[in-house]
Design a protein around this motif. Sequence first.
Motif, PDB file in Angstrom:
ATOM      1  N   ILE A  26      38.529  82.967  51.227  1.00  0.00           N
ATOM      2  CA  ILE A  26      39.214  83.313  51.664  1.00  0.00           C
ATOM      3  C   ILE A  26      39.717  82.341  53.359  1.00  0.00           C
ATOM      4  O   ILE A  26      40.620  81.798  53.543  1.00  0.00           O
ATOM      5  CB  ILE A  26      40.566  84.460  51.019  1.00  0.00           C
ATOM      6  CG1 ILE A  26      40.391  84.408  49.633  1.00  0.00           C
ATOM      7  CG2 ILE A  26      41.946  84.555  51.957  1.00  0.00           C
ATOM      8  CD1 ILE A  26      41.219  85.942  49.282  1.00  0.00           C
ATOM      9  N   ALA A 124      41.040  73.315  50.071  1.00  0.00           N
ATOM     10  CA  ALA A 124      41.925  74.594  49.189  1.00  0.00           C
ATOM     11  C   ALA A 124      41.311  74.278  47.743  1.00  0.00           C
ATOM     12  O   ALA A 124      40.956  75.160  47.261  1.00  0.00           O
ATOM     13  CB  ALA A 124      43.154  73.593  49.195  1.00  0.00           C
ATOM     14  N   THR A 128      39.811  78.002  44.617  1.00  0.00           N
ATOM     15  CA  THR A 128      40.545  78.203  43.296  1.00  0.00           C
ATOM     16  C   THR A 128      39.684  77.502  42.010  1.00  0.00           C
ATOM     17  O   THR A 128      39.723  78.762  40.803  1.00  0.00           O
ATOM     18  CB  THR A 128      42.175  76.905  42.925  1.00  0.00           C
ATOM     19  OG1 THR A 128      41.924  76.198  43.864  1.00  0.00           O
ATOM     20  CG2 THR A 128      43.584  78.093  43.514  1.00  0.00           C
ATOM     21  N   LEU A 136      40.246  86.627  42.984  1.00  0.00           N
ATOM     22  CA  LEU A 136      40.904  86.348  44.415  1.00  0.00           C
ATOM     23  C   LEU A 136      42.136  87.340  44.323  1.00  0.00           C
ATOM     24  O   LEU A 136      42.584  87.815  45.407  1.00  0.00           O
ATOM     25  CB  LEU A 136      42.135  84.745  43.760  1.00  0.00           C
ATOM     26  CG  LEU A 136      40.797  83.436  44.106  1.00  0.00           C
ATOM     27  CD1 LEU A 136      41.820  82.079  44.000  1.00  0.00           C
ATOM     28  CD2 LEU A 136      40.714  83.292  45.394  1.00  0.00           C
ATOM     29  N   PHE A 140      42.369  89.764  48.182  1.00  0.00           N
ATOM     30  CA  PHE A 140      44.008  89.494  48.775  1.00  0.00           C
ATOM     31  C   PHE A 140      44.366  90.997  48.672  1.00  0.00           C
ATOM     32  O   PHE A 140      44.979  91.538  49.856  1.00  0.00           O
ATOM     33  CB  PHE A 140      45.192  88.839  47.258  1.00  0.00           C
ATOM     34  CG  PHE A 140      46.285  89.144  48.025  1.00  0.00           C
ATOM     35  CD1 PHE A 140      46.905  88.708  49.032  1.00  0.00           C
ATOM     36  CD2 PHE A 140      47.219  89.947  47.460  1.00  0.00           C
ATOM     37  CE1 PHE A 140      47.842  88.843  48.785  1.00  0.00           C
ATOM     38  CE2 PHE A 140      48.812  90.385  47.618  1.00  0.00           C
ATOM     39  CZ  PHE A 140      49.049  89.611  48.607  1.00  0.00           C
TER      40      PHE A 140
ATOM     41  N   ILE B  64      52.133  83.856  46.511  1.00  0.00           N
ATOM     42  CA  ILE B  64      50.630  83.969  46.696  1.00  0.00           C
ATOM     43  C   ILE B  64      50.144  83.603  45.794  1.00  0.00           C
ATOM     44  O   ILE B  64      49.640  83.360  44.792  1.00  0.00           O
ATOM     45  CB  ILE B  64      50.910  85.328  46.729  1.00  0.00           C
ATOM     46  CG1 ILE B  64      51.510  85.996  48.552  1.00  0.00           C
ATOM     47  CG2 ILE B  64      49.383  85.838  46.737  1.00  0.00           C
ATOM     48  CD1 ILE B  64      51.471  86.844  48.513  1.00  0.00           C
ATOM     49  N   LEU B  67      49.840  80.015  45.048  1.00  0.00           N
ATOM     50  CA  LEU B  67      48.783  79.582  46.515  1.00  0.00           C
ATOM     51  C   LEU B  67      47.432  79.985  45.313  1.00  0.00           C
ATOM     52  O   LEU B  67      46.575  79.172  46.006  1.00  0.00           O
ATOM     53  CB  LEU B  67      49.067  80.400  47.497  1.00  0.00           C
ATOM     54  CG  LEU B  67      49.959  79.517  48.420  1.00  0.00           C
ATOM     55  CD1 LEU B  67      50.344  80.183  49.940  1.00  0.00           C
ATOM     56  CD2 LEU B  67      50.076  78.132  48.813  1.00  0.00           C
ATOM     57  N   PHE B  68      47.475  80.747  44.716  1.00  0.00           N
ATOM     58  CA  PHE B  68      46.108  81.245  44.184  1.00  0.00           C
ATOM     59  C   PHE B  68      45.478  80.196  43.151  1.00  0.00           C
ATOM     60  O   PHE B  68      44.496  80.661  41.834  1.00  0.00           O
ATOM     61  CB  PHE B  68      45.784  82.908  43.669  1.00  0.00           C
ATOM     62  CG  PHE B  68      45.230  84.219  44.914  1.00  0.00           C
ATOM     63  CD1 PHE B  68      45.272  82.860  46.373  1.00  0.00           C
ATOM     64  CD2 PHE B  68      46.062  84.619  44.798  1.00  0.00           C
ATOM     65  CE1 PHE B  68      45.311  83.838  47.339  1.00  0.00           C
ATOM     66  CE2 PHE B  68      45.454  85.857  46.244  1.00  0.00           C
ATOM     67  CZ  PHE B  68      45.049  84.971  47.343  1.00  0.00           C
ATOM     68  N   GLY B  69      46.416  79.658  42.484  1.00  0.00           N
ATOM     69  CA  GLY B  69      45.480  78.169  41.412  1.00  0.00           C
ATOM     70  C   GLY B  69      46.718  78.792  40.452  1.00  0.00           C
ATOM     71  O   GLY B  69      46.502  77.761  40.017  1.00  0.00           O
ATOM     72  N   GLY B  79      47.963  76.453  43.387  1.00  0.00           N
ATOM     73  CA  GLY B  79      46.644  75.983  44.383  1.00  0.00           C
ATOM     74  C   GLY B  79      46.584  76.065  46.151  1.00  0.00           C
ATOM     75  O   GLY B  79      48.105  75.074  46.381  1.00  0.00           O
ATOM     76  N   PRO B  80      46.037  76.455  46.964  1.00  0.00           N
ATOM     77  CA  PRO B  80      46.478  76.350  48.163  1.00  0.00           C
ATOM     78  C   PRO B  80      46.935  74.816  48.990  1.00  0.00           C
ATOM     79  O   PRO B  80      47.703  75.267  49.171  1.00  0.00           O
ATOM     80  CB  PRO B  80      45.226  77.040  49.167  1.00  0.00           C
ATOM     81  CG  PRO B  80      43.728  77.151  47.418  1.00  0.00           C
ATOM     82  CD  PRO B  80      45.477  77.054  46.377  1.00  0.00           C
ATOM     83  N   GLY B  81      46.146  73.971  48.212  1.00  0.00           N
ATOM     84  CA  GLY B  81      46.599  72.577  48.453  1.00  0.00           C
ATOM     85  C   GLY B  81      48.120  72.369  48.535  1.00  0.00           C
ATOM     86  O   GLY B  81      48.293  71.660  49.811  1.00  0.00           O
TER      87      GLY B  81
END
Lengths: 266, 196
Positions: A26, A124, A128, A136, A140, B64, B67-69, B79-81
């Motif tokens: 991360i 990114a 994942t 994750l 976090f 969140i 963003l974590f997929g 996803g963070p993309g």
Amino acid sequence: MLQNIVIGQYIPVDSPLHRLDSRAKILCLLALAVIVFLANEFWSYTALVTTVILFVVLSRVPLKFFLKGLLPIFILIIFTFFLHAFFTNEGAVLFSVLGFSVYSGGIEQGVYISVRIGSLVVFASLLTLTTTPIDLTDGFESFLRPFKRFGLPAHEMALMMSISIRLIPTLLLEADRILKAQAARGADFAKGSLRTRLETLTAFIIPLFVRSFKRAEDMATAMDARGYRGGEGRTKLRVLKWRARDTIACIIVAGVGVVLALLRDF
Amino acid sequence: MKSFDIVIIAMFVALMGVAANITVIFPFLVIAGIPLTFQPFIAVLAGAILGSKKGALAMVVYTIVGLFGAPVFAQLQGGPGIFVRPTFGFILSFIVVAFVVGKIIEKSRDPQLATYCIAGIVGLAFNYLIGTNWVYGAYVFGFDAPDQFTYTIVWLGMLPLFIKDIAFTIAAGIIAHKLPEFVKRPVVGTRVQGGS
């Protein structure tokens, strides 16, 4: 169709990137998201692309999964490329179409920006693709723990994340079931004016909410019955461990940042 | 925080995920090739039903999780993309939407149907203010967009969606006003010790 939705993108293969601690990954992603913007001329972009390729090879994830991540962003990249190709008026005129002149500077800028967006998306996806959702969430939670004294419910948020991921397929099935039940009673969601459609939609939304609340209540009762009492003093089956390789990974990413900052055209 | 609060917030996160992809269930909601989403609708309801703090927390967790997929964003994306997308501001704005809607309803002593609708529309205004400015900012700073890409163009592009969302928001207000009579508040549930 509903059953085909894959939650999470984790690809279970063994690679150096998979073995890294989720917290390290991360941190590296956050750093890389800034580093990507450092590149602004040919050599710094070359260094950036080399880093991307190196990381992708290291991850041992089949290439098609990265392409899958890039596909939705592809239209955006094309759009940005043409925006620059037609409107950035720098360098020599290459050719003219329908009154628009395409300059070499525009093409160059278009390629650079596309590479920038592309690398960001690949970095990114790496996170994942190489980390399980559970890892994750744990990573976090450990990042947020220090903020607990300011009233941030770190443990509760991590738990909510796990529960909600589990609930999505359940809700999709539930929605499907309600839809069929109402259709059996004669509800037609696809006909009529916008107003009647919205009115019919309440026949779908009210039961969905009622059932959701009922389910939440059952689940909370089950948690209470099993003695759930928050994150205090709770132990974990899998504990995250920061190893030497995690420190090395962070140093490598910092190194990439320094190289790009040095190559960059000021 | 009670166990019920944890679960119901998670439930709203999942509902957001379903609402963003409502076209999977209702294929007819794809209008002119654009799949409609119900995200602002659920964000308004989260604020109205859970209150400002828990509603905003639900939206934070939603962001969140995405963003974590988990595929909770529109068109089953995650996803963070997503952070790179110019439209990410809309997702972030849901946090403010839920908070503002909750705050307005909490402040009014005797919330009527009109209160719910007004709260929803104020929330929607925040949704578009933050989202549209983010789109513009993303193009100007992230993609170095040329000067021809003006602020007015961005707002004009948002107009058709805005009209759809006004209708949905009023519907959300009506449902939020009706819902408490259908949803029985839980009587059981011990307070969690140690939690905040």
